[in-house]
Design an enzyme around this catalytic site. Structure first.
Site, mmCIF file in Angstrom:
data_model
loop_
_atom_site.group_PDB
_atom_site.id
_atom_site.type_symbol
_atom_site.label_atom_id
_atom_site.label_comp_id
_atom_site.label_asym_id
_atom_site.label_seq_id
_atom_site.Cartn_x
_atom_site.Cartn_y
_atom_site.Cartn_z
ATOM 1 N N ASP A 148 0.816 -1.233 0.000
ATOM 2 C CA ASP A 148 0.000 0.000 0.000
ATOM 3 C C ASP A 148 0.841 1.271 0.000
ATOM 4 O OD1 ASP A 148 0.643 -0.375 2.719
ATOM 5 O OD2 ASP A 148 -1.389 0.020 3.467
ATOM 6 N N SER A 182 -6.674 -3.607 14.541
ATOM 7 C CA SER A 182 -7.403 -2.977 15.636
ATOM 8 C C SER A 182 -7.136 -1.469 15.649
ATOM 9 C CB SER A 182 -7.023 -3.610 16.976
ATOM 10 O OG SER A 182 -5.630 -3.743 17.077
ATOM 11 N N ASP A 240 -5.667 -0.444 5.772
ATOM 12 C CA ASP A 240 -6.509 -0.823 6.917
ATOM 13 C C ASP A 240 -7.734 0.081 7.033
ATOM 14 O OD1 ASP A 240 -4.357 -2.429 7.226
ATOM 15 O OD2 ASP A 240 -3.580 -1.451 9.013
HETATM 16 C C1 GLA Z 1 -0.251 -2.813 8.370
HETATM 17 C C2 GLA Z 1 -0.368 -1.379 7.875
HETATM 18 C C3 GLA Z 1 -0.957 -1.347 6.452
HETATM 19 C C4 GLA Z 1 -0.195 -2.278 5.518
HETATM 20 C C5 GLA Z 1 -0.013 -3.664 6.157
HETATM 21 C C6 GLA Z 1 0.869 -4.566 5.364
HETATM 22 O O1 GLA Z 1 -1.502 -3.372 8.532
HETATM 23 O O2 GLA Z 1 -1.169 -0.618 8.744
HETATM 24 O O3 GLA Z 1 -0.964 -0.021 5.966
HETATM 25 O O4 GLA Z 1 1.041 -1.718 5.160
HETATM 26 O O5 GLA Z 1 0.518 -3.577 7.467
HETATM 27 O O6 GLA Z 1 0.365 -4.804 4.100
#
Ligand code: GLA
Length: 361
Positions: A20, A109, A154
């Site tokens: 991302d 979370s 997320d």
């Molecule tokens: C965490 C981060 C996301 C992403 C994932 C790995 O969840 O908050 O932004 O980078 O790791 O894909």
């Protein structure tokens, strides 16, 4: 005025690990577990926060300016601060948080508490904001207030999730597509029992290594690199391995989109297992417990593939399984994990669920 109740789900990342923040593509889904915020308006400038399971009340005044306190309340406080920076005018409020989502399982979370707060404040102090901009406000809270340089996965998953649909996020185009999840397949999440914490610094370190690879290759982001170009590039060995993970993950997401649309569950699952292998070898964000769980899961009949989900360094795996076998597999994997590692894993069926805007009352 009566209380407002909002619910923001956690998410499971299916493919596209750490892509991302590299301008890449991801597949994820919102899950049935999340964080509920129950809140109300206050006439003064105070923010009063409480949470189930942690004693004590956090009370701060907006007048003193909101500052990080190195504790769980930085997530809601950060959201209040970033909403104000985005032009909203949230005043005082009370919020009580309760979670069904295991904390530190890599199921987001952090985003769930951010999004539940953002939707709550949006209802208490209405302002016009698109769902994507709301997700960005939450990410900004995490980046600038909490201090984790996460991408948008997320927060987007928690907001845009749709029952029985996989979310395809393109982080460069900033588009979200929803693709039906095959009806004969199920997702099994197994928490390794070993917590993952992104504030440990590994996350930001991996991000810096990815940016270094892009800079040295003369591109804006690793999204612009193919496997063949990377293979020919001269890069420090460790940086090249990190880049190989990202480049491979983007390619796997594009392949998976085709498989998903064609209902090819087994092929999709194999990409998930390949993703985990790359986490182990290239990105080194797995743990012996996650490797053990993936090994156990992928040896079972009825399991098409498995991988760690989310940031890594602990947390949970996700396995793609035949729906008809999900209960049996859940028991078998947890019991084999206990007998081989001595750790108690928690296996549960993931119900692909609606995001926060639809799920809040
Ligand atoms: C965490 C981060 C996301 C992403 C994932 C790995 O969840 O908050 O932004 O980078 O790791 O894909």
């Amino acid at each position: 005025m009566s209380d407002i109740i909002t619910f923001a789900p956690g998410r499971v990342e299916l493919l596209g690990n750490h892509t991302d923040y590299n301008g890449g593509v991801v597949l994820s889904a919102a899950i049935q577990l999340g964080i509920t915020a129950k809140g109300r308006h206050r006439d003064d400038e105070k923010i009063v926060l409480t949470t189930e399971g942690i004693n004590g009340v956090v009370a701060v005044s907006r007048k003193d300016g909101l500052k990080p306190r190195d504790s769980w309340e930085d997530y809601p406080l950060g959201v209040a601060e970033m909403l104000a920076k985005a032009g909203a005018q949230p005043g005082g409020f009370e919020a009580h948080f309760s979670a069904t989502l295991p904390l530190g399982a890599g199921l987001s979370s952090s985003a769930a508490i951010e999004v539940s707060t953002a939707v709550l404040l949006n209802r208490l102090y209405p302002f016009e904001i698109s769902p994507l901009d709301l997700a960005k406000v939450c990410r900004r809270a995490e980046n600038e207030f909490v201090g984790v340089s996460c991408g948008l996965l997320d927060q987007v998953s928690s907001i845009f999730g749709k029952k029985d649909h996989v979310i395809h996020l393109d982080c460069r185009a900033e588009t979200v597509d929803l693709i039906p999840f095959p009806t004969d397949l199920g997702l099994l999440i197994v928490h390794s029992g070993v917590k993952h914490a992104l504030t440990g610094g590994e996350y930001n370190e991996r991000r810096a290594q990815c940016f270094e690879a892009a800079r040295k290759m003369g591109v804006a982001a690793l999204r612009d690199v193919t496997s063949a170009e990377l293979a020919a590039a001269k890069l420090p060995a460790l940086v090249k391995k990190r880049a190989a993970h990202i480049v491979g993950e983007n390619e796997r997401v594009f392949q998976a989109l085709t498989f998903l649309r064609e209902g090819k569950g087994d092929e999709f699952g194999q990409l998930m297992t390949a993703s985990h292998r790359s986490s182990m070898e290239n990105f080194q964000n797995s743990t012996p417990e996650l490797d053990a769980l993936v090994g156990i899961a992928t040896r079972q009949k009825g399991c098409h593939g498995a991988r760690l989900t989310g940031g890594g360094f602990g947390g949970a795996i996700v396995a793609l399984v035949d729906l008809a076998e999900i209960d049996r597999l859940s028991e078998v994997i947890a019991s084999e994990y206990l007998s081989t590692t001595g750790h108690t894993g928690k296996a549960f069926r993931c119900l692909v669920s609606d995001g926060a805007l639809a799920a809040s009352t």
